[in-house]
Every structure is written in C-alpha cells, then in structure tokens.
Design an enzyme around this catalytic site. Structure first.
Site, mmCIF file in Angstrom:
data_model
loop_
_atom_site.group_PDB
_atom_site.id
_atom_site.type_symbol
_atom_site.label_atom_id
_atom_site.label_comp_id
_atom_site.label_asym_id
_atom_site.label_seq_id
_atom_site.Cartn_x
_atom_site.Cartn_y
_atom_site.Cartn_z
ATOM 1 N N ARG A 45 0.851 -1.199 0.000
ATOM 2 C CA ARG A 45 0.000 0.000 0.000
ATOM 3 C C ARG A 45 0.883 1.244 0.000
ATOM 4 N NH1 ARG A 45 -1.903 0.873 4.368
ATOM 5 N NH2 ARG A 45 -1.258 -0.973 5.521
ATOM 6 N N TYR A 84 -1.688 -3.437 -6.674
ATOM 7 C CA TYR A 84 -1.486 -4.093 -5.380
ATOM 8 C C TYR A 84 -2.756 -4.096 -4.513
ATOM 9 C CZ TYR A 84 -0.355 -5.091 -0.637
ATOM 10 O OH TYR A 84 -0.406 -5.635 0.612
ATOM 11 N N GLY A 85 -2.990 -5.203 -3.856
ATOM 12 C CA GLY A 85 -4.120 -5.443 -2.949
ATOM 13 C C GLY A 85 -4.880 -4.219 -2.475
ATOM 14 N N LYS A 111 -9.768 -2.310 1.766
ATOM 15 C CA LYS A 111 -9.495 -1.195 2.667
ATOM 16 C C LYS A 111 -10.213 0.078 2.216
ATOM 17 C CE LYS A 111 -6.910 -3.309 5.605
ATOM 18 N NZ LYS A 111 -5.988 -4.296 5.152
ATOM 19 N N HIS A 164 -10.592 -2.510 11.409
ATOM 20 C CA HIS A 164 -9.520 -3.369 10.900
ATOM 21 C C HIS A 164 -9.316 -4.517 11.889
ATOM 22 C CE1 HIS A 164 -5.061 -3.436 9.312
ATOM 23 N NE2 HIS A 164 -5.805 -4.324 8.706
ATOM 24 N N SER A 174 -1.401 -3.693 10.190
ATOM 25 C CA SER A 174 -1.024 -4.521 9.044
ATOM 26 C C SER A 174 0.244 -5.317 9.336
ATOM 27 C CB SER A 174 -0.806 -3.634 7.831
ATOM 28 O OG SER A 174 -1.975 -2.893 7.579
ATOM 29 N N ALA A 175 0.194 -6.591 8.965
ATOM 30 C CA ALA A 175 1.314 -7.519 9.176
ATOM 31 C C ALA A 175 1.714 -7.634 10.651
ATOM 32 C CB ALA A 175 2.515 -7.158 8.299
ATOM 33 N N CYS A 176 0.716 -7.610 11.529
ATOM 34 C CA CYS A 176 0.974 -7.782 12.966
ATOM 35 C C CYS A 176 0.225 -8.984 13.551
ATOM 36 C CB CYS A 176 0.631 -6.510 13.724
ATOM 37 S SG CYS A 176 1.769 -5.162 13.357
ATOM 38 N N LYS A 200 -2.984 -10.680 12.462
ATOM 39 C CA LYS A 200 -4.431 -10.954 12.441
ATOM 40 C C LYS A 200 -4.747 -12.291 11.773
ATOM 41 C CE LYS A 200 -5.596 -7.156 10.445
ATOM 42 N NZ LYS A 200 -4.195 -6.665 10.429
ATOM 43 N N ASN A 230 -2.945 -14.875 11.254
ATOM 44 C CA ASN A 230 -2.480 -15.994 12.072
ATOM 45 C C ASN A 230 -3.411 -16.267 13.247
ATOM 46 O OD1 ASN A 230 0.457 -17.169 11.451
ATOM 47 N ND2 ASN A 230 0.264 -15.094 10.654
ATOM 48 N N ASP A 253 -9.480 -9.719 8.659
ATOM 49 C CA ASP A 253 -8.965 -8.370 8.384
ATOM 50 C C ASP A 253 -9.961 -7.258 8.695
ATOM 51 O OD1 ASP A 253 -6.580 -7.011 7.405
ATOM 52 O OD2 ASP A 253 -7.773 -6.387 5.677
ATOM 53 N N ARG A 275 2.245 -12.181 -0.804
ATOM 54 C CA ARG A 275 0.955 -12.592 -0.231
ATOM 55 C C ARG A 275 0.313 -13.719 -1.021
ATOM 56 N NH1 ARG A 275 -1.729 -8.896 3.673
ATOM 57 N NH2 ARG A 275 -0.133 -7.373 4.194
HETATM 58 P P1 GTP Z 1 -2.400 -7.743 7.182
HETATM 59 O O1 GTP Z 1 -2.897 -8.749 6.218
HETATM 60 O O2 GTP Z 1 -1.328 -6.878 6.588
HETATM 61 O O3 GTP Z 1 -3.466 -6.930 7.808
HETATM 62 O O4 GTP Z 1 -1.556 -8.544 8.307
HETATM 63 P P2 GTP Z 1 -2.025 -9.442 9.555
HETATM 64 O O5 GTP Z 1 -2.291 -8.590 10.725
HETATM 65 O O6 GTP Z 1 -3.092 -10.377 9.132
HETATM 66 O O7 GTP Z 1 -0.679 -10.251 9.895
HETATM 67 P P3 GTP Z 1 -0.299 -11.797 9.678
HETATM 68 O O8 GTP Z 1 -1.113 -12.718 10.512
HETATM 69 O O9 GTP Z 1 -0.265 -12.076 8.227
HETATM 70 O O10 GTP Z 1 1.180 -11.820 10.257
HETATM 71 C C1 GTP Z 1 2.194 -10.955 9.808
HETATM 72 C C2 GTP Z 1 3.552 -11.484 10.217
HETATM 73 O O11 GTP Z 1 3.625 -11.577 11.635
HETATM 74 C C3 GTP Z 1 3.856 -12.869 9.657
HETATM 75 O O12 GTP Z 1 5.166 -12.923 9.167
HETATM 76 C C4 GTP Z 1 3.670 -13.767 10.847
HETATM 77 O O13 GTP Z 1 4.456 -14.924 10.774
HETATM 78 C C5 GTP Z 1 4.022 -12.876 12.034
HETATM 79 N N1 GTP Z 1 3.253 -13.265 13.270
HETATM 80 C C6 GTP Z 1 1.932 -13.500 13.350
HETATM 81 N N2 GTP Z 1 1.563 -13.878 14.615
HETATM 82 C C7 GTP Z 1 2.695 -13.847 15.343
HETATM 83 C C8 GTP Z 1 2.971 -14.142 16.728
HETATM 84 O O14 GTP Z 1 2.115 -14.502 17.527
HETATM 85 N N3 GTP Z 1 4.269 -13.988 17.123
HETATM 86 C C9 GTP Z 1 5.262 -13.605 16.257
HETATM 87 N N4 GTP Z 1 6.495 -13.503 16.732
HETATM 88 N N5 GTP Z 1 5.037 -13.340 14.950
HETATM 89 C C10 GTP Z 1 3.776 -13.455 14.492
HETATM 90 C C1 SPV Z 2 -3.053 -4.548 5.161
HETATM 91 O O1 SPV Z 2 -2.097 -3.921 4.688
HETATM 92 O O2 SPV Z 2 -3.566 -4.259 6.268
HETATM 93 C C2 SPV Z 2 -3.632 -5.692 4.428
HETATM 94 C C3 SPV Z 2 -3.234 -5.878 3.034
HETATM 95 O O3 SPV Z 2 -4.503 -6.375 4.934
HETATM 96 S S1 SPV Z 2 -4.040 -4.722 2.032
HETATM 97 O O4 SPV Z 2 -5.180 -5.362 1.406
HETATM 98 O O5 SPV Z 2 -3.094 -4.311 1.011
HETATM 99 O O6 SPV Z 2 -4.489 -3.600 2.804
HETATM 100 MN MN MN Z 3 -4.975 -5.684 7.014
#
Ligand code: GTP
Ligand code: SPV
Ligand code: MN
Length: 607
Positions: free
Chosen positions: A73, A201-202, A210, A230, A252-254, A256, A258, A277, A374
C-alpha cells in the site's frame, strides 16, 4: 432505458477508452477464462499476469509477479476527499473533491486503451445481511478481477440487486502504466466512490477491501451509528463447547490472519474463523455488539507461514474447493514449480528465483520472497471456518482486543477498566511499521485501533464515535490490549506466539465470564500468575516477568508521544480521552509501589 449503473459504466468507458467491456458473472468457468487470459494475453512488461504453479502440490494455484515498484500500500498517495479538510483530519491526506477529480480525469483519459474493462458486481457482506453493501468495481487487469472474485461475494445477481438504484458503491480502477508518479488512490466518501490508478497491489486495487470497507465504510458508520474496523473476528470454543466471539485489531502484518485461524496449543480449546482483516460492528436490538465480516477471502502475508506457525493456513492454501488460489511476489522453486518464501517448512530449495524473477543465491543477502508477498484464497477453503460465517446477522462480540507490534514496553495482555478506558487504550496504541505499506519498516507510530491508515475521517471524531457507541451498548464487550512482539536483550521474541496465543485468549475468555480475578496496574488489569495457563510452555519465570514489566520512565515518554498525537486533533479529541490520559499519568507518578507488583510478576501469584 439505461439504468444508472449502465450509464455510470458507459461514462467511465468513455473516459478510459477500453477496447472492450466485459461484465463478469462471478462463476468458476469465468475465473478459469480470466486466468487463461492472464497467462496468455495480459502482461506486465514481458511477464504474463499469471503463471500456473505445480497443480499436484498446490492445487488450483497460480503465480503473479507484480510491477517491482508496486508491492505494498502507498499511504502517501492515498487521499480522502471530503469537501472540508477538517473532516478528513490530520490523519488523512486531503484534496478537494473537485481538484482530485480533475487530476484523476486527466490521468484516466484513455488509460484503458488496448485493454478490456472488467465490470465486477460484488457484495460486501452476505447478500441477505441488513448490513451488506452492493458494489461495482471497474478494472483493466485480470489479476484484480480474479482477486475480487476470491475476496468478495461476486455474482451477476448483484446487478439485479442494484437494479435502478443510484447509491451503489462505485470503484474505478486502472493499473495505468504503473508509474509511481501517476499513482493515486482517491476516496470520495459522500459519493461512495473510490478512484484508483497506477497500482495493481491489494489494498490499492481491490477497492472493496481497505478503500471501501474501511475508509468509506468508517465514514458511513460514523453517520449511521456503526463501526467499520480493521479487525479479525473469531470464536473461541472452550472444553465445554461454549463459543465466545471476539474481535481483534492489530495493524497490518501484525498477526491478524495468524490469530484468526490459530491452532490451539491448549487441549480442549478451539478457534473458529469468521474473518481475518475487517469487521463491521453494529449495535444489536439486544444492546450487544454484533460483527460481520464483509469479505469472503483471505489476502495473507506469505513469509513466516508454515505448518509450525499456521497449519490451518497451509491446509486452506492446499484445499481444492474454491478455484483458484493466487501467490503474489513469493519466490519460485524452479525445479518443482512451487512457490517458496522465508519461513516455509522444509529445506531451502536448491534452485530458486526471487520475487523479481532473478536467480537467487544465499550469498546475495537478499530475500527470496518480498517481505509483503501474499496469497489470495477463499475463506471457504479454511478448515476452521465458523458455521456462523454466513449468518447474515453476524455474531455477538464479548471482547475487543487491541494491539500492536512493540518490541519493548507493552505488556503481553492487559484489560481496560471500562469502555471509556478501553477507548483511550486504543487511542494511545502504537506499533512498529511493517512491509505492508511502502515506508521505513520498524518505525514506531501511533496506530489507534490499527486504523491510522484506514480511518476515512478525522480521528478525533472517530474517538468520539467509539465513546458514543459504548453508550448505546447495554452489554459492552470488555476491551483488552495484547502484544506478542516483546523481545529480549538478544532481540528474540520472548513470547512464543502463534498457537500459544490461545493461552492469552483463554484468560480473556475467563475474564469475560468472570471466572478469574485480576491484578491492578496503572495500565489496566493483568493476570494473576496462576490464571495465565503456562503449563507445558518452556518459559522461565523471569521471562514471564519480562512480558509484564512496566517501566514507569519509559511509559512517561510513551505518554508524551501519545499527547503529541492526540493534540493534533485539537478540540476534536474528546475530553474523556484526556481524562483517562491524565489518570494514567498520575498513576504512573504516584502508584509506583502498587505496580511494583506487576514488575515482579508471578512472585505474588495467588495473592
Ligand atoms: P495484514 O494482512 O497486513 O493486515 O496482516 P495481519 O495482521 O493479518 O498479519 P499476519 O497474521 O499475516 O502476520 C504478519 C507477520 O507476523 C507474519 O510474518 C507472521 O508470521 C508474524 N506473526 C503473526 N503472529 C505472530 C505471533 O504470535 N508472534 C510472532 N512472533 N510473529 C507473528
Ligand atoms: C493490510 O495492509 O492491512 C492488508 C493488506 O490487509 S491490504 O489489502 O493491502 O491492505
Ligand atoms: Mn490488514
């Protein structure tokens, strides 16, 4: 007589000048045809849009490599165009709608020349849900058309549903020539319109996600009395078979995705997936908060995904139910024609090409998969999908969990004292930036409710709106904070995370049902040592203490940063938020002895 929808499509075609207009029906046959077109006809530079992957090991899977400048993004190119700048607030880039449209008209003139315009009719939310929205997106690339079919409920029936209405949600998207200097993602909230050019991109291109379901929907929610967030939605089943529904906001990427499909490390507990998400939250007639997931697919981060961290995601990706599954900007094993990314199970394959198509060797020091590579897969492939997923009413929420990525400072879990205190907890939440957006990674910034890049109006008003929603709830969810990412002196994560996060969820469920007491700190309530199930975990008492350490000096700095952030919104920051802020600052000054208790976490367990 042409319907308003037909007229709108015609007008956009006049501007963008595609060779052909194709109305999608959302069928599987059509998805197959679009993939074919993407493999044989459409290209980015010399690279075909889709490449077939090994169908034996990755059924129905296709590979997509994006333009190298188009991998995340772009928040600096994203604008929210309210007529009044104050309404957009300091949290958004702003342009006057007239000026923004003029700019976009120029950039869009003839932008689809030589291409097909795909008309995508889709629903955000179950078609029978009173909260669902009928939408149309126009796009000029098969990748986006196929992705939208996976991520939303796409069907020609939506065209009938829209009928002669004018208020359908509109998205105009073109990849243009991928020039980052001509890339803009413009939102016109009052017209339910998103206009995006220059990116495939997404979050920049799948306009139902989003752009509509958060930025514009949050504005609709502000006006209509609901919340677009979110957030993950999940059900936690306890050993007695009772299911407690919670939502979780993480930036994002924190974590969710998982968390949404966590494989429980505690026997008897099970997580049911409803969304990974986005959540739309409405106050029900029963005074409870009800959540639906407007999406129908998962757009997940590949790196770090493995049978160890997220087995249910690998099962989802390998399921054969819903056609197709897409991988974007991962690496490729050229011997087996399989996608590969850092963290995937097994040995590193011998012959790899990286996400840019270059042959990779371990000495290069670069990543094989882009850190924001992704997969796009239907939620219907998910083995842990909740049976309530398609319930048009949604599920009642008992807890809201808010968090971020903090290598220091923030405890593993805290419970806020009440709704108002919880809203403040959300408002002061910070997180270290990730590769999900194009900016420097690892920079701390405030990211209230994980909504900083997605709140489509002034964040001061957003806090007020949260407080108001609380007043309408007779049974408000409890609000918690979590942080899986605290590191030790060597930079290693202290908490094992992933499937072990169920231990924290269990405590939250126990608190919701008043099964356990808790210990007071200035930041909120934390578990008594015996109530956080750590049996079978290889973690020392010292490390557990580290996870709950509260350093008054560092917290005072944190509050200074919070204050700076909240001050941006001037008088729009509610006085209740400042009240909570002052209370916390005073507690940190005065009650050192009281929270000494939490520094020595575990020593007084059972007290
Ligand atoms: P968006 O799709 O961007 O909104 O991301 P998200 O919040 O869904 O994050 P996602 O679950 O894809 O995880 C992002 C990264 O964090 C990945 O590389 C995971 O492996 C890592 N991660 C997820 N959960 C954990 C956790 O409990 N501990 C640690 N150390 N890393 C984690
Ligand atoms: C994020 O960045 O929070 C995502 C991927 O979930 S995107 O659809 O690009 O926003
Ligand atoms: Mn997201």
């Amino acid at each position: 007589m042409a319907t308003p929808l037909e007229k709108w499509v015609e007008e956009q075609a006049k501007l963008t000048k595609p060779n052909k207009i194709y109305w999608c029906d959302g069928s599987e046959d059509e998805a197959r045809r679009l993939i074919e077109i993407g493999m044989k006809k459409e290209k980015i530079g010399d690279v075909p849009i889709f490449q077939e992957l090994n169908q034996k090991s990755w059924p129905n899977a296709y590979y997509h490599r994006s333009h190298p400048t188009d991998v995340a993004r772009t928040e600096h190119l994203t604008y929210v165009c309210h007529p009044d700048k104050e309404i957009a607030g300091p949290n958004n880039n702003w342009m006057h709608p007239d000026e923004a449209k003029e700019k976009m008209r120029k950039l869009s003139d003839g932008c689809m020349k030589g291409r097909t315009m795909y008309v995508l009719p889709y629903m955000m939310g179950h078609p029978d849900s009173p909260y669902a929205k009928a939408c149309i997106q126009l796009t000029d690339v098969s990748y986006v058309a196929v992705s939208m079919r996976i991520m939303t409920r796409m069907s020609k029936k939506i065209i009938e549903k829209i009928g002669t209405r004018e208020d359908f949600v509109k998205g105009l998207h073109s990849v243009g020539d991928f020039d980052p200097d001509k890339r803009f993602i413009m939102h016109f909230p009052d017209e339910h319109l998103v206009w995006s050019i220059g990116s495939g991109y997404g979050g920049n291109a799948l306009l139902g996600k989003k752009c509509f379901s958060l930025r514009i929907a949050s504005w609709l929610g502000f006006q209509e009395g609901w919340l677009a967030e979110h957030m993950v939605i999940l059900g936690i089943e306890d050993p007695k078979g009772n299911v407690t529904y919670v939502t979780v906001a993480l930036p994002s990427a924190c974590g969710k995705t998982n968390l949404a499909m966590l494989e429980s490390a505690l026997p008897g507990y099970k997580v049911w997936t409803l969304g990974d998400d986005i959540a739309w939250l409405n106050v029900g007639p029963d005074g409870r908060l009800w959540a639906i997931n407007p999406e129908a697919g998962l757009f997940g981060v590949a790196p770090g995904t493995s049978m160890k961290t997220n087995p249910n995601m690998l099962k989802t990706l390998k399921a054969v139910n819903f056609y197709p599954t897409l991988f974007t900007n991962t690496g490729l094993d050229t011997d087996t024609n399989e996608p590969w990314w850092e963290g995937l199970d097994g040995a590193v394959p011998k012959n790899l090409i990286d996400w840019q198509g270059k042959s990779w060797d371990s000495s290069s020091g670069s990543k094989v998969a882009h850190p924001n590579s992704r997969f796009t897969v239907s939620i219907n492939n998910c083995p842990t999908l909740s049976k309530e997923f398609d319930n048009p009413k949604g599920v009642p929420i008992s807890a809201i969990i808010l968090g971020g990525r903090r290598t220091q400072l923030v405890p593993l879990v805290t419970e806020s004292f009440n709704w108002q205190n919880g809203v403040y907890l959300g408002a002061r939440t910070g997180s270290e930036t990730t590769a999900a957006a194009a900016h420097q990674v690892g920079q701390l910034r405030r990211d209230p409710m994980a909504m900083l890049p997605f709140c489509g109006y002034n964040m001061g008003d957003y806090f007020r709106h949260w407080l108001n929603i609380g007043k309408k709830l007779t049974q408000p969810p409890k609000i918690f904070s979590v942080n899986w990412f605290r590191v030790d002196d060597e930079g290693k994560f202290v908490w094992p995370g992933f499937g072990e996060n169920i231990r924290v969820l269990k405590w939250i469920v126990d608190r919701v049902h008043n099964r356990v007491k808790a210990k007071q700190t200035p930041l909120g309530l934390i578990p008594d040592a015996q109530d956080l199930e750590t049996g079978g975990l290889n973690i020392t008492k010292e490390k557990m203490a580290k996870l709950f350490e509260i350093n008054a000096q560092e917290w005072k700095q944190e509050l200074q940063d919070t204050e700076k952030f909240l001050n941006q919104f001037g008088s729009r920051t509610p006085s209740e938020i400042w009240q909570e802020h002052k209370k916390l600052a005073e507690q940190l000054d005065n009650n050192v002895s009281e929270f000494e208790d939490s520094i020595h976490y575990g020593d007084r367990g059972g007290a």
